[in-house]
Design a protein around this motif. Sequence first.
Motif, short mmCIF file in Angstrom:
data_model
loop_
_atom_site.label_atom_id
_atom_site.label_comp_id
_atom_site.label_asym_id
_atom_site.label_seq_id
_atom_site.Cartn_x
_atom_site.Cartn_y
_atom_site.Cartn_z
N ALA A 1 8.61 -18.09 -29.19
CA ALA A 1 7.20 -18.30 -28.84
C ALA A 1 6.54 -19.21 -29.87
CB ALA A 1 6.48 -16.95 -28.76
N LEU A 2 6.85 -18.98 -31.13
CA LEU A 2 6.28 -19.79 -32.22
C LEU A 2 6.76 -21.24 -32.14
CD1 LEU A 2 4.93 -20.28 -34.92
CD2 LEU A 2 6.65 -18.87 -36.02
N GLU A 3 8.05 -21.42 -31.87
CA GLU A 3 8.59 -22.79 -31.78
C GLU A 3 8.01 -23.52 -30.56
OE1 GLU A 3 12.70 -20.83 -33.32
OE2 GLU A 3 12.61 -21.60 -31.26
N PRO B 1 5.48 -8.79 -30.57
CA PRO B 1 6.04 -8.04 -31.70
C PRO B 1 7.16 -8.85 -32.35
CG PRO B 1 5.94 -6.66 -29.71
CD PRO B 1 5.63 -8.07 -29.29
N THR B 2 7.17 -8.94 -33.68
CA THR B 2 8.22 -9.74 -34.34
C THR B 2 9.44 -8.89 -34.63
OG1 THR B 2 7.22 -9.32 -36.47
CG2 THR B 2 6.67 -11.39 -35.44
N GLY B 3 10.60 -9.51 -34.48
CA GLY B 3 11.86 -8.84 -34.80
C GLY B 3 12.21 -7.71 -33.85
N ALA B 4 11.57 -7.67 -32.68
CA ALA B 4 11.83 -6.59 -31.70
C ALA B 4 12.74 -7.06 -30.58
CB ALA B 4 10.50 -6.09 -31.13
N GLY B 5 13.34 -8.22 -30.75
CA GLY B 5 14.20 -8.77 -29.70
C GLY B 5 13.40 -9.33 -28.53
N LEU B 6 12.11 -9.62 -28.76
CA LEU B 6 11.26 -10.14 -27.69
C LEU B 6 10.90 -11.60 -27.93
CD1 LEU B 6 9.07 -6.92 -27.30
CD2 LEU B 6 11.05 -7.60 -25.94
N SER B 7 11.61 -12.22 -28.87
CA SER B 7 11.53 -13.66 -29.09
C SER B 7 10.20 -14.18 -29.61
CB SER B 7 11.90 -14.43 -27.82
OG SER B 7 13.28 -14.56 -27.77
N SER B 8 9.69 -13.54 -30.63
CA SER B 8 8.51 -14.11 -31.29
C SER B 8 8.86 -15.46 -31.90
CB SER B 8 7.97 -13.16 -32.35
OG SER B 8 8.86 -13.06 -33.44
N SER B 9 10.12 -15.63 -32.31
CA SER B 9 10.51 -16.91 -32.92
C SER B 9 10.44 -18.05 -31.90
CB SER B 9 11.90 -16.82 -33.55
OG SER B 9 12.89 -16.49 -32.59
N ALA C 1 15.61 -26.79 -33.52
CA ALA C 1 14.86 -26.42 -34.72
C ALA C 1 15.38 -25.09 -35.27
CB ALA C 1 13.37 -26.31 -34.39
N GLU C 2 15.57 -24.11 -34.39
CA GLU C 2 16.00 -22.78 -34.86
C GLU C 2 17.46 -22.82 -35.35
OE1 GLU C 2 14.43 -19.50 -32.76
OE2 GLU C 2 15.83 -18.06 -33.65
N ASN C 3 18.32 -23.52 -34.60
CA ASN C 3 19.74 -23.59 -34.98
C ASN C 3 19.94 -24.36 -36.29
OD1 ASN C 3 21.26 -24.04 -31.64
ND2 ASN C 3 20.39 -22.25 -32.63
N THR D 1 -1.82 -17.22 -34.18
CA THR D 1 -1.88 -15.76 -34.18
C THR D 1 -1.09 -15.28 -32.97
OG1 THR D 1 -3.34 -13.83 -34.13
CG2 THR D 1 -4.09 -15.76 -32.92
N SER D 2 -0.47 -14.10 -33.08
CA SER D 2 0.45 -13.70 -32.02
C SER D 2 0.31 -12.23 -31.65
CB SER D 2 1.89 -13.95 -32.49
OG SER D 2 2.81 -13.63 -31.46
N THR D 3 0.55 -11.93 -30.39
CA THR D 3 0.65 -10.53 -29.95
C THR D 3 2.10 -10.17 -29.58
OG1 THR D 3 0.09 -11.18 -27.68
CG2 THR D 3 -1.73 -10.41 -29.06
P1 ADP Z 1 12.31 -12.17 -32.67
O1 ADP Z 1 12.41 -13.59 -32.22
O2 ADP Z 1 13.21 -11.27 -31.90
O3 ADP Z 1 10.93 -11.64 -32.72
P2 ADP Z 1 13.34 -13.32 -35.08
O4 ADP Z 1 13.92 -12.72 -36.31
O5 ADP Z 1 14.17 -14.29 -34.31
O6 ADP Z 1 12.87 -12.11 -34.16
O7 ADP Z 1 11.99 -14.08 -35.44
C1 ADP Z 1 10.99 -13.43 -36.19
C2 ADP Z 1 10.49 -14.39 -37.26
O8 ADP Z 1 9.68 -15.42 -36.64
C3 ADP Z 1 9.54 -13.72 -38.24
O9 ADP Z 1 10.25 -13.12 -39.31
C4 ADP Z 1 8.71 -14.90 -38.72
O10 ADP Z 1 9.42 -15.67 -39.69
C5 ADP Z 1 8.60 -15.76 -37.46
N1 ADP Z 1 7.36 -15.42 -36.74
C6 ADP Z 1 7.26 -14.90 -35.48
N2 ADP Z 1 5.97 -14.73 -35.12
C7 ADP Z 1 5.22 -15.15 -36.17
C8 ADP Z 1 3.81 -15.22 -36.44
N3 ADP Z 1 2.92 -14.82 -35.55
N4 ADP Z 1 3.41 -15.71 -37.63
C9 ADP Z 1 4.32 -16.12 -38.54
N5 ADP Z 1 5.64 -16.06 -38.35
C10 ADP Z 1 6.10 -15.59 -37.20
#
Ligand code: ADP
Length: 382
Positions: A127-129, A117-125, A156-158, A113-115
């Motif tokens: 963080a997940l990896e 923000p996804t797709g906001a340029g704050l690197s949720s991807s 992994a991402e590349n 679970t994550s806080t």
């Molecule tokens: P950013 O890294 O800037 O947030 P990205 O497009 O690189 O944007 O990554 C967002 C993608 O990462 C989401 O579309 C989803 O596939 C994955 N992701 C990120 N956080 C989560 C989450 N908490 N649960 C599932 N998928 C996630």
Amino acid sequence: MSVTARFAELYGSGPDGVWAAPGRVNLIGEYTDFNDGFVMPLALPHTTVAAVSRRTDGVLRVHSADVPGGVMALGADDLVPLTETGWPAYPAGVVWALREAGHTVPGADIHLTSTVPTGAGLSSSAALEVVTALALNDLYELGLTGPELAVLAQRAENEFVGVPCGIMDQMASACCTDGHALYLDTRDLTQRQVPFDLEAVGLQLLVVDTRVKHALGDGAYAERRAGCEAGARALGVRTLREVEYAHLPAALARLTDEEEKIRRYVRHVVSDNHRVERVIALLDTDDVGAVGPVLTEGHTSLRDDLRVSCPELDLVVSSSLAAGALGARMTGGGFGGSAVVLTESADADTVTKAILESFTASEHTAPRVFPAVPSRGAHRVE
Ligand code: ADP
Ligand code: MG
């Protein structure tokens, strides 16, 4: 419900452990990391938290509290790059990258679970990896360091997910420390933790998530990357990092036969590398307020030379500066996403209000504004 209770509900018993990895915001040094250049991110207090258990049967099960849908099961032996669609590609990619590097990862159950923000340029991807990589590193006692995990997460991402990102995001999520910005040389991954205690000097760094993402951004990253590589080739250097700032005018003069845009890309990358060094020098001499104008210069360069800004990001910069902010710039890939604004703490409310009002007046979706408190990188929680 706690992440461990939810894990138990999904998988039948509690997890072997819980890990967290943060999102990040980049202070300065944009589009420099694929040019072997300098970047200066800080970790955000927003994290992706993963509860994880070992499995020995080659099965990888993943579940996210933030995405509709149930548990997904994949075979660790059957992972093929670019074949997974959707978010499970990120954790699966990390398992794939670890196994490609020769590590024994015989499966896992993951709930996250994550806080961030996804797709906001704050690197949720990232963080997940990184949270996945750190959990597997600990559970299978792989003995990998933060930078090693970051490199595998980037791979992994590349290669597995198919996103051509640089190394900054994963390094920030893996290696940042509380109260510091990370001065990172992406050529050899040497790093220095730079004290970044804004509160002590009466300043604040605001993150402004515009909540927009323009379609124009798709493909623009790869195009800029290719343009920078063309610029390096034309100048006879391996990467634009090799071009010293003092030699920029001479380098630009040599590019007259190239397309005008190549000259602009070169000017952005070389000058932004120099801006990172200027910011470092200012922080080292405790002249933190003077960082503001350097950020604003960085925005102008991203807007006019690299051309990766958008009206909403430009509006954050112009409205915050008009309200008395010390400096502001877009951060991350651009075409939407987030901006950072440096302001006196005493002016933070006025600046925030001015940004929100300018968005209302322009009929843009209201942005989300929050302070960037420099936080710790990936770690085990329990
Ligand atoms: P950013 O890294 O800037 O947030 P990205 O497009 O690189 O944007 O990554 C967002 C993608 O990462 C989401 O579309 C989803 O596939 C994955 N992701 C990120 N956080 C989560 C989450 N908490 N649960 C599932 N998928 C996630
Ligand atoms: Mg990302």
